[in-house]
Design an enzyme around this catalytic site. Structure first.
Site, PDB file in Angstrom:
ATOM      1  N   GLN A 198       0.837  -1.198   0.000  1.00  0.00           N
ATOM      2  CA  GLN A 198       0.000   0.000   0.000  1.00  0.00           C
ATOM      3  C   GLN A 198       0.877   1.254   0.000  1.00  0.00           C
ATOM      4  O   GLN A 198       1.598   1.510   0.957  1.00  0.00           O
ATOM      5  CB  GLN A 198      -0.907  -0.006   1.233  1.00  0.00           C
ATOM      6  CG  GLN A 198      -1.864   1.161   1.351  1.00  0.00           C
ATOM      7  CD  GLN A 198      -2.727   1.047   2.600  1.00  0.00           C
ATOM      8  OE1 GLN A 198      -2.315   0.464   3.596  1.00  0.00           O
ATOM      9  NE2 GLN A 198      -3.924   1.582   2.551  1.00  0.00           N
ATOM     10  N   GLY A 199       0.820   2.039  -1.076  1.00  0.00           N
ATOM     11  CA  GLY A 199       1.629   3.242  -1.214  1.00  0.00           C
ATOM     12  C   GLY A 199       0.861   4.489  -0.844  1.00  0.00           C
ATOM     13  O   GLY A 199       0.476   5.267  -1.721  1.00  0.00           O
ATOM     14  N   TYR A 200       0.633   4.677   0.450  1.00  0.00           N
ATOM     15  CA  TYR A 200      -0.087   5.849   0.949  1.00  0.00           C
ATOM     16  C   TYR A 200       0.861   6.826   1.645  1.00  0.00           C
ATOM     17  O   TYR A 200       1.076   7.930   1.196  1.00  0.00           O
ATOM     18  CB  TYR A 200      -1.182   5.430   1.939  1.00  0.00           C
ATOM     19  CG  TYR A 200      -2.484   4.967   1.338  1.00  0.00           C
ATOM     20  CD1 TYR A 200      -2.573   4.497   0.031  1.00  0.00           C
ATOM     21  CD2 TYR A 200      -3.656   4.961   2.087  1.00  0.00           C
ATOM     22  CE1 TYR A 200      -3.775   4.065  -0.505  1.00  0.00           C
ATOM     23  CE2 TYR A 200      -4.872   4.542   1.564  1.00  0.00           C
ATOM     24  CZ  TYR A 200      -4.923   4.086   0.262  1.00  0.00           C
ATOM     25  OH  TYR A 200      -6.118   3.665  -0.258  1.00  0.00           O
ATOM     26  N   GLU A 207     -10.232  -1.999   4.882  1.00  0.00           N
ATOM     27  CA  GLU A 207      -9.185  -2.460   5.799  1.00  0.00           C
ATOM     28  C   GLU A 207      -9.744  -2.704   7.199  1.00  0.00           C
ATOM     29  O   GLU A 207      -9.226  -3.539   7.941  1.00  0.00           O
ATOM     30  CB  GLU A 207      -8.068  -1.415   5.853  1.00  0.00           C
ATOM     31  CG  GLU A 207      -6.875  -1.807   6.695  1.00  0.00           C
ATOM     32  CD  GLU A 207      -5.771  -0.764   6.663  1.00  0.00           C
ATOM     33  OE1 GLU A 207      -4.644  -1.093   7.056  1.00  0.00           O
ATOM     34  OE2 GLU A 207      -6.033   0.384   6.265  1.00  0.00           O
ATOM     35  N   ASN A 246      -3.965   7.792  16.006  1.00  0.00           N
ATOM     36  CA  ASN A 246      -5.032   8.116  16.958  1.00  0.00           C
ATOM     37  C   ASN A 246      -5.517   9.550  16.795  1.00  0.00           C
ATOM     38  O   ASN A 246      -6.713   9.838  16.912  1.00  0.00           O
ATOM     39  CB  ASN A 246      -4.538   7.908  18.391  1.00  0.00           C
ATOM     40  CG  ASN A 246      -4.680   6.457  18.842  1.00  0.00           C
ATOM     41  OD1 ASN A 246      -4.921   5.562  18.037  1.00  0.00           O
ATOM     42  ND2 ASN A 246      -4.532   6.224  20.137  1.00  0.00           N
TER      43      ASN A 246
END
Length: 388
Positions: free
Chosen positions: A126-128, A244, A368
């Site tokens: 995942q390239g976030y 997810e 968070n």
């Protein structure tokens, strides 16, 4: 017997029969902080599951899945965890990209990419996140420019789980020059085995390296490997995050319960449970785990509607904080012995690894702080945070 009970009985029996012989030693192997364990053997297990129709169980049948209902998917993940089966190596493709392509992909993309995910022949990452766009994903600076029949990608991604084992990466990149924030982003499918891609492992507190930096320097992907329209990447990327946080979290909680029960047994055996403060923290952990399960079951309503809504952030922030606190509690139960390793090569034990790696739980998949913003703005309807 209901269809859910029959499904649960079927997967339970299959796991009992197959986690034997060459696969018997894989029980309990892998998982967060331990992805390096028996990776090749776990990949072989994954392909064995695929050959017998037990990957992608929740996908529609026309895309290679079993078309399992939400309740059946919950049963699958719970039974898999109860069997202490090895951590999945293909979860990013199966649980994140696959459902995204089912929802947003073209028929050609579905035909090209879904079958290799079902078969565990191609692994994804995942390239976030980026150095300046981790929790603030809208600050993406990786760019992609159209060059004839290709997109050319330049930039850097970080904290990219299992990139060193993957063949493909789904990348959020800025495709509209001058665009800012959520606008002008696109969702691209980029092959990693090519010139212009460099993958550098990041050594973690645990001494292992399941995260990576990924550098794109003129890497290419075909023009048709864009999911959704150009500039529509934010919507697609957010849908992926929703997938997810789906039904697999019920299986995750089985693992949490096993950790807690083992810690309670340790506290009883080493005398730590004689301390009333330790007993109170253990009881608090037990009630917290029950709350996590209730949140997850409530979230399934969103899953049944297609993908979890922003209230999924409640579940994420709660379980991540709970698990981090469990690691801290484990160190209190161990006492001074938790700070040492008995002999060379001074490897971490399971509790030390849990304590160190669980620090990451409150950071990855949305920190968070970001989850609190989502809850405040999208669930409670409070005014948006002021930005400079």
């Amino acid at each position: 017997m209901s269809s859910v009970e029959e499904f649960r009985t079927e997967i339970r029996g299959w796991l009992a029969a197959r986690l034997t012989g060459p696969f018997a030693g894989l029980r309990g192997r892998g998982g967060p902080g331990r992805e390096h364990e028996a990776f090749a053997e776990r990949l072989a297990w994954e392909r064995h599951m695929a050959a017998e129709g037990w990957t992608c169980v929740g996908w529609p049948k026309e895309h290679g899945g079993r078309g399992a209902t939400i309740e059946q998917q919950v049963a699958f993940h719970e039974e898999y965890a109860l069997a202490d089966a090895p951590a999945r190596v293909n979860h990013i493709g199966e649980q994140l990209l696959g459902p995204t392509l089912v929802a947003f992909g073209t028929p050609e993309q579905q035909a090209r990419f879904l079958p290799p995910i079902v078969a565990a022949d191609e692994l994804w990452c995942q390239g976030y996140s980026e150095p300046d766009a981790g929790s603030d994903l809208a600050n993406v600076r990786t760019r992609a420019e159209r060059d004839g029949a290709d997109w050319v990608v330049t930039g850097q991604k970080t904290w990219t789980s299992l990139a060193h084992e993957a063949q493909w990466c789904f990348v959020v990149a800025r495709t509209e020059p001058g665009s800012t924030r959520h606008r002008g982003l696109s969702y691209l499918l980029v092959p990693l085995d090519q010139p212009g891609v460099e993958i550098r492992p990041i050594t973690q507190l645990t001494g292992t390296s399941e995260f990576n930096e990924v550098f794109f320097d003129g890497a290419r992907t075909r023009a048709e490997h864009i999911v959704g329209a150009p500039g529509d990447g934010w919507r697609v990327a957010m849908a992926t995050l929703g997938f997810e946080r789906g039904v697999s979290t019920l299986g995750q909680q089985v693992g949490f319960r096993r950790e807690l029960e083992t810690l309670i047994a340790l506290a009883r055996s080493n005398g730590a449970a004689d301390d009333p403060l330790i007993r109170d923290r253990l009881a608090h952990a037990w009630t917290g785990l029950e709350t996590i399960r209730c949140n997850a079951l409530r979230m399934l309503d969103g899953v049944a509607a297609g993908a979890p809504g922003p209230d999924a952030s409640i579940g994420k922030i709660y379980w991540a904080t709970w698990h981090r606190e469990l690691g801290e509690l484990a160190m209190s139960v161990l006492g001074a012995g938790g700070m040492t390793a008995p002999e060379e090569p001074y490897e971490l034990d399971d509790w030390q690894r849990l304590f160190l790696f669980s620090r990451a739980d409150t950071i990855y998949a949305g920190s968070n702080e970001i989850q609190r913003n989502i809850i405040a703005e999208r669930v409670l309807g409070l005014p948006k945070e002021l930005r400079p």
